[in-house]
Design an enzyme around this catalytic site. Structure first.
Site, PDB file in Angstrom:
ATOM      1  N   MET A  30       0.852  -1.191   0.000  1.00  0.00           N
ATOM      2  CA  MET A  30       0.000   0.000   0.000  1.00  0.00           C
ATOM      3  C   MET A  30       0.889   1.244   0.000  1.00  0.00           C
ATOM      4  SD  MET A  30      -3.362  -0.924   2.169  1.00  0.00           S
ATOM      5  CE  MET A  30      -2.656  -0.810   3.782  1.00  0.00           C
ATOM      6  N   HIS A  34       8.961   1.138   3.491  1.00  0.00           N
ATOM      7  CA  HIS A  34      10.035   1.213   4.493  1.00  0.00           C
ATOM      8  C   HIS A  34      10.921  -0.020   4.326  1.00  0.00           C
ATOM      9  CE1 HIS A  34       7.557  -1.735   6.513  1.00  0.00           C
ATOM     10  NE2 HIS A  34       6.563  -0.884   6.631  1.00  0.00           N
ATOM     11  N   GLY A  36      10.951  -2.772   5.751  1.00  0.00           N
ATOM     12  CA  GLY A  36      10.206  -4.035   5.704  1.00  0.00           C
ATOM     13  C   GLY A  36       9.854  -4.356   4.250  1.00  0.00           C
ATOM     14  N   HIS A  37       9.335  -3.338   3.537  1.00  0.00           N
ATOM     15  CA  HIS A  37       8.982  -3.553   2.126  1.00  0.00           C
ATOM     16  C   HIS A  37      10.226  -3.817   1.275  1.00  0.00           C
ATOM     17  CE1 HIS A  37       5.531  -0.877   3.437  1.00  0.00           C
ATOM     18  NE2 HIS A  37       4.893  -1.926   2.948  1.00  0.00           N
ATOM     19  N   GLY A 147       5.068 -10.001   4.234  1.00  0.00           N
ATOM     20  CA  GLY A 147       5.878  -9.919   5.450  1.00  0.00           C
ATOM     21  C   GLY A 147       5.281 -10.739   6.592  1.00  0.00           C
ATOM     22  N   GLN A 153      -2.368 -12.237   8.002  1.00  0.00           N
ATOM     23  CA  GLN A 153      -2.588 -11.912   6.583  1.00  0.00           C
ATOM     24  C   GLN A 153      -1.893 -12.925   5.661  1.00  0.00           C
ATOM     25  OE1 GLN A 153      -2.540  -7.849   4.649  1.00  0.00           O
ATOM     26  NE2 GLN A 153      -0.456  -8.442   4.193  1.00  0.00           N
ATOM     27  N   SER A 185       6.481  -0.574  10.402  1.00  0.00           N
ATOM     28  CA  SER A 185       5.125  -0.467   9.884  1.00  0.00           C
ATOM     29  C   SER A 185       4.976   0.937   9.314  1.00  0.00           C
ATOM     30  CB  SER A 185       4.120  -0.669  11.031  1.00  0.00           C
ATOM     31  OG  SER A 185       2.877  -0.090  10.703  1.00  0.00           O
ATOM     32  N   SER A 186       4.183   1.069   8.263  1.00  0.00           N
ATOM     33  CA  SER A 186       3.988   2.404   7.671  1.00  0.00           C
ATOM     34  C   SER A 186       3.351   3.352   8.681  1.00  0.00           C
ATOM     35  CB  SER A 186       3.108   2.303   6.431  1.00  0.00           C
ATOM     36  OG  SER A 186       3.720   1.425   5.515  1.00  0.00           O
ATOM     37  N   ARG A 187       2.635   2.786   9.656  1.00  0.00           N
ATOM     38  CA  ARG A 187       1.957   3.640  10.646  1.00  0.00           C
ATOM     39  C   ARG A 187       2.917   4.180  11.705  1.00  0.00           C
ATOM     40  NH1 ARG A 187      -1.708  -0.385   9.516  1.00  0.00           N
ATOM     41  NH2 ARG A 187      -3.749   0.294   8.758  1.00  0.00           N
TER      42      ARG A 187
HETATM   43  O1  PAF Z   1       0.107  -5.718   3.678  1.00  0.00           O
HETATM   44  C1  PAF Z   1      -0.352  -4.784   2.985  1.00  0.00           C
HETATM   45  O2  PAF Z   1       0.301  -3.780   2.760  1.00  0.00           O
HETATM   46  C2  PAF Z   1      -1.746  -4.905   2.410  1.00  0.00           C
HETATM   47  O3  PAF Z   1      -2.601  -5.531   3.295  1.00  0.00           O
HETATM   48  C3  PAF Z   1      -1.781  -5.605   1.033  1.00  0.00           C
HETATM   49  C4  PAF Z   1      -1.342  -7.039   1.127  1.00  0.00           C
HETATM   50  C5  PAF Z   1      -0.877  -4.853   0.068  1.00  0.00           C
HETATM   51  C6  PAF Z   1      -3.207  -5.565   0.486  1.00  0.00           C
HETATM   52  O4  PAF Z   1      -3.675  -4.264   0.342  1.00  0.00           O
END
Ligand code: PAF
Length: 286
Positions: A30, A34, A36-37, A147, A153, A185-187
């Site tokens: 989304m 950061h 993590g991504h 992640g 998830q 986390s992005s938050r």
């Molecule tokens: O983990 C996330 O950033 C979101 O939940 C995802 C998997 C991109 C779905 O919008």
């Protein structure tokens, strides 16, 4: 690097790579990227020939409209990050492209999606599952990277690929943490300095639980209670849940099943945070 918001164009780019024999990897995100991504992107670049990153802030998975509005959006920075990491294609569609008017179909993930995050965030996993299936259908990857930080998830996504016969390898990459232990986390950027200090209690109590488990304190109900009590008594933290469950089913087993995962979720002010740790592992590795 090619950037597009068009389904047709991203499909053409991927089809062309496939004709050349490329293995395709996708990292659904989304945005607000950061470390993590970028660890997911690095794993994709290492294992695939063509790497696609999707950037889309998915409204339906936010059960709290304020959380959706507050969610950081930094497209230009994200594109720079992707370019720097060797991403081949960024798919950054708009709302209308992903949810064209008149759309009716959603993906209901069943029991797994009703537990923990599903219970505290009604509709969350339906939103996640629906957009992930859309992104996987658009990009048709060989491998998709998620992640461990979002433990439930990645299980939900594994389950939906199995149930819907999506021939995609799901790779779960370890949680990345800051030096103070806070899971990225992005938050996190929304936390004030004093809130951030409170937030580090999540990883601290998780590590303590893992230490106890690995030192032979194997009374799961007592360990769960301890985890809960430690977080409930942390000033400034409002606990949603803290537990230890079977890492494959998310059921609160009493048996010493392997693997076990400790899951926690709590709010600091209006910022909601989740974290987890595998009790049997010595590192973050799933
Ligand atoms: O983990 C996330 O950033 C979101 O939940 C995802 C998997 C991109 C779905 O919008």
């Amino acid at each position: 690097m090619r950037t597009t918001g068009s389904v047709t164009e991203v499909r053409e780019l991927i089809a062309e790579a496939r004709r050349a024999g490329s293995r395709v990897g996708v990292v659904p995100t989304m945005g607000a990227l950061h470390r993590g991504h970028t660890s997911l992107i690095e794993a994709a670049v290492a294992g695939c020939d063509l790497v696609v990153v999707t950037l889309f802030v998915n409204g339906p998975q936010f059960n709290d409209p304020d959380d959706f509005l507050r969610y950081p959006r930094r497209l230009q920075d994200d594109l720079d990050t992707c370019r720097g990491k060797g991403v081949d294609v960024v798919f950054a569609p708009d709302e209308q492209t992903i949810y064209p008017p008149g759309g009716q179909t959603t993906v209901d993930v069943g029991h797994l999606g009703t537990l923990f995050e599903g219970q505290h965030r009604p509709g969350h996993f339906q939103g996640v599952a629906t957009v992930v299936v859309k992104m996987l259908n658009i990009t048709t990857p060989d491998t998709a990277f998620f992640g461990q930080k979002d433990f439930q998830q990645q299980l939900v996504i594994r389950q939906l690929c199995q149930d819907l016969h999506l021939p995609i390898d799901i790779v779960t990459c370890p949680t990345i943490r800051d030096d103070d232990g806070l899971a990225l986390s992005s938050r996190n950027v929304l936390l004030a300095p004093e809130q951030r200090v409170i937030a580090t209690s999540l990883s601290r109590v998780l590590r303590h639980a893992r230490e106890q488990w690995q030192n032979g304190f194997n009374d799961l109900p007592a360990l769960r209670q301890q985890l809960r009590e430690q977080l409930e008594s942390t000033p400034g933290l409002e606990l949603d849940y803290a537990t230890i469950v079977d890492a494959n089913t998310l059921e609160e087993t009493t048996a010493d099943s392997d693997p076990l995962v400790a899951l926690v979720a709590a709010s600091v002010g209006n910022i909601r945070l989740i974290d987890n740790l595998l009790l049997n592992a010595t590192s973050e590795t799933a």
